[in-house]
Design a protein around this motif. Structure first.
Motif, mmCIF file in Angstrom:
data_model
loop_
_atom_site.group_PDB
_atom_site.id
_atom_site.type_symbol
_atom_site.label_atom_id
_atom_site.label_comp_id
_atom_site.label_asym_id
_atom_site.label_seq_id
_atom_site.Cartn_x
_atom_site.Cartn_y
_atom_site.Cartn_z
ATOM 1 N N HIS A 149 -39.242 -18.240 -60.310
ATOM 2 C CA HIS A 149 -39.142 -16.851 -59.559
ATOM 3 C C HIS A 149 -40.300 -16.339 -59.171
ATOM 4 O O HIS A 149 -40.505 -15.895 -58.052
ATOM 5 C CB HIS A 149 -37.990 -15.950 -60.227
ATOM 6 N N SER A 151 -30.058 -18.109 -50.740
ATOM 7 C CA SER A 151 -28.810 -18.173 -51.453
ATOM 8 C C SER A 151 -29.085 -19.165 -52.594
ATOM 9 O O SER A 151 -28.709 -19.443 -53.599
ATOM 10 C CB SER A 151 -27.773 -18.758 -50.504
ATOM 11 N N GLU A 168 -31.344 -18.104 -55.163
ATOM 12 C CA GLU A 168 -30.755 -17.260 -56.022
ATOM 13 C C GLU A 168 -29.771 -17.936 -56.997
ATOM 14 O O GLU A 168 -29.692 -17.696 -58.231
ATOM 15 C CB GLU A 168 -29.809 -16.021 -55.284
ATOM 16 N N ASP A 169 -29.222 -18.903 -56.620
ATOM 17 C CA ASP A 169 -28.367 -19.835 -57.241
ATOM 18 C C ASP A 169 -29.229 -20.559 -58.543
ATOM 19 O O ASP A 169 -28.756 -20.442 -59.642
ATOM 20 C CB ASP A 169 -27.585 -20.771 -56.555
ATOM 21 N N ARG A 227 -32.064 -19.218 -59.741
ATOM 22 C CA ARG A 227 -32.509 -18.204 -60.371
ATOM 23 C C ARG A 227 -31.240 -17.718 -61.435
ATOM 24 O O ARG A 227 -31.687 -17.572 -62.831
ATOM 25 C CB ARG A 227 -32.924 -17.035 -59.766
ATOM 26 N N ARG A 228 -30.114 -17.647 -61.059
ATOM 27 C CA ARG A 228 -29.031 -17.473 -61.811
ATOM 28 C C ARG A 228 -28.797 -18.302 -62.957
ATOM 29 O O ARG A 228 -28.279 -18.029 -64.066
ATOM 30 C CB ARG A 228 -27.733 -16.977 -60.848
ATOM 31 N N ALA A 229 -28.842 -19.718 -62.475
ATOM 32 C CA ALA A 229 -28.691 -20.717 -63.409
ATOM 33 C C ALA A 229 -29.597 -20.774 -64.697
ATOM 34 O O ALA A 229 -29.215 -20.650 -65.816
ATOM 35 C CB ALA A 229 -28.534 -22.108 -62.777
ATOM 36 N N LYS A 248 -31.235 -17.912 -65.579
ATOM 37 C CA LYS A 248 -30.993 -16.875 -66.429
ATOM 38 C C LYS A 248 -29.979 -16.873 -67.281
ATOM 39 O O LYS A 248 -29.739 -16.435 -68.277
ATOM 40 C CB LYS A 248 -30.530 -15.574 -65.533
ATOM 41 N N PHE A 249 -28.733 -17.642 -66.899
ATOM 42 C CA PHE A 249 -27.576 -17.740 -67.650
ATOM 43 C C PHE A 249 -28.066 -18.851 -68.925
ATOM 44 O O PHE A 249 -27.360 -18.436 -70.036
ATOM 45 C CB PHE A 249 -26.309 -18.608 -66.985
#
Length: 445
Positions: free
Chosen positions: A178, A195, A198-199, A201-203, A205-206
């Motif tokens: 990021h 998008s 962001e996907d 980044r979220r992966a 973070k999870f």
């Protein structure tokens, strides 16, 4: 016989006037430590074998031609960063590991169309890369100098040491994605890929929040490749392995033979047929299925997975017609081949003012044709081979930044061929990721 290449025709070689000095330099190189290790080479062969099966994806990228002056910490860091960023995007898009290979630590020589360059009434030897001679148009600079081979070795050694420090020392931590992407947010293309970014980044973070094991994401395997053009240098870097009876070219992990030197009876093919490194061959639009099969047999007689790579550079206008019959023939013979797309070299053009360039859309068109060809035949599109830099140069037209011929004059820094800049490289990664997400995209034409 390791020296059997000397009985073959050796194309694209410098004409050294000081043969005794060349012998002295190559003898010195034979006493120097190898630049890479046999175990690293074997590991890469295994990863390429996975790419040939569709279990990973290869990203090979870097400068058209390295120079001694640009072998700096910042330049190396930017190239590594760009390839790592692209790798993360492609890995997410393909849901596969990405094998990261740099055109780095050895790409100091280039084949040329002519042996001489003429300006006004004077003719001098053509510039063949910093490993051979200097670019300044003087008789002294253009003379092939064997001592440059030893200087190249030192630059390669320093580069590989820095690569290992970066990729194993925390710089390659995938969780920094990021931060790396901050600069790309100013690119007009970012909104299209926001998008997907962001996907990713979220992966990540999870994974952190769930306590998943992420140590494997902090360090990265990063391999070095170059065109094995200068035969005296390459021969001097071949070493026996301490753990088996094989010979390895320790000048780089992956070596390739160019379009101009892939003659099955030539010296380049003969020399590289003696080593256990994975070997690539560039295939232009005149390549035939019989030539590819013969090269596969010569360079990979045991038909080992990951040993032989075909790198297609056929041009956007021809790849959809030329490549499928070759793929079908190789598949029918059961040959183990990893297929990579080089969409750069078949699409070089000149502007009205004489500047050598390429257009981003044409480059991507060849990538689409590469994927479409594999889909039509039912073979595996194994990866990309891209000329790129981590700098914000202006050498390739188009892209989301919409670089024009006027823009080329701002920062055209390549001494040989034009490269994608940092922004265009990331844009290419996102566009290819979309293809990979669609399973190489049945809608391609």
């Amino acid at each position: 016989m390791l020296e059997s290449w000397r009985t073959k025709v050796a194309k694209q070689q410098p004409h050294y006037q000081a043969e005794d000095k060349l012998t002295e330099i190559t003898q010195t190189l034979r006493t120097r430590p190898g630049l890479v290790y046999a175990t690293e080479i074997e590991r890469l062969t295994g990863e390429l074998a996975a790419a040939g099966r569709g279990e990973s994806f290869v990203l090979m990228g870097g400068d058209c031609a390295e120079t001694f002056a640009t072998t700096t910490e910042e330049q190396i860091r930017l190239k590594i960063q760009t390839i790592l960023q692209m790798g993360v995007v492609l890995s997410y898009g393909a849901s596969l590991p990405v094998v990261k290979i740099g055109r780095i630590a050895g790409q100091y020589a280039k084949p040329r169309s002519l042996d001489v360059e003429k300006r006004a009434d004077e003719s001098l030897p053509v510039y063949r890369g910093d490993a051979v001679n200097g670019i300044a148009y003087t008789a002294e600079e253009r003379q092939a100098d064997p001592s440059r081979l030893l200087e190249m070795y030192q630059h390669c050694l320093a580069t590989l040491n820095l690569i290992r420090a970066y990729t194993k020392g925390g710089f390659a931590d995938i969780n920094l994605l990021h931060k790396w992407n901050e600069g790309f947010k100013t690119n007009p293309a970012y909104s299209r890929y926001e998008s997907l970014a962001e996907d990713i980044r979220r992966a990540l973070k999870f994974m952190v929040a769930s306590g998943a094991e992420i140590e494997g994401l902090r360090d990265q395997d990063f391999y070095a490749s170059h065109e094995a053009l200068l035969l005296e240098y390459e021969a001097a870097m071949i070493r026996p392995a301490p753990h088996n009876d094989g010979l390895y070219n320790t000048s780089g992990h992956f070596l390739w033979i160019g379009e101009r030197t892939r003659d099955i009876e030539g010296a380049h093919v003969e020399l590289l047929s003696k080593v256990k490194n994975p070997i690539g061959v560039k295939l232009g639009p005149t390549a035939t299925a019989s030539e590819v099969l013969a090269l596969s047999e010569k360079l990979n007689p045991q038909n080992l997975p990951g040993k032989f790579t075909a790198i297609t550079r056929m041009g956007a206008e021809q790849i959809r017609n030329v490549l499928p019959p070759i793929l079908a023939a190789v598949q029918a013979e059961g040959k183990e081949v990893v297929w990579l797309s080089d969409p750069m070299h078949g699409n070089t053009i000149q502007t009205d003012s004489g500047i050598k360039t390429r257009h981003f859309d044409t480059i991507f068109n060849e990538v689409e044709g590469f994927f479409a060809s594999h889909q039509a035949v039912g073979t595996v599109a194994g990866g990309l081979h891209i000329e790129l830099t981590g700098d914000d140069v202006t050498e390739v037209l188009g892209g989301a930044e919409n670089l024009t011929e006027v823009d080329l004059e701002q920062r055209y820094e390549s001494l040989v061929d034009p490269r994608l800049n940092h922004q265009q490289s990331l844009e290419m990664a996102f566009r290819v990721a979309e293809l990979l997400q669609n399973g190489t995209n049945e809608n391609l034409s």
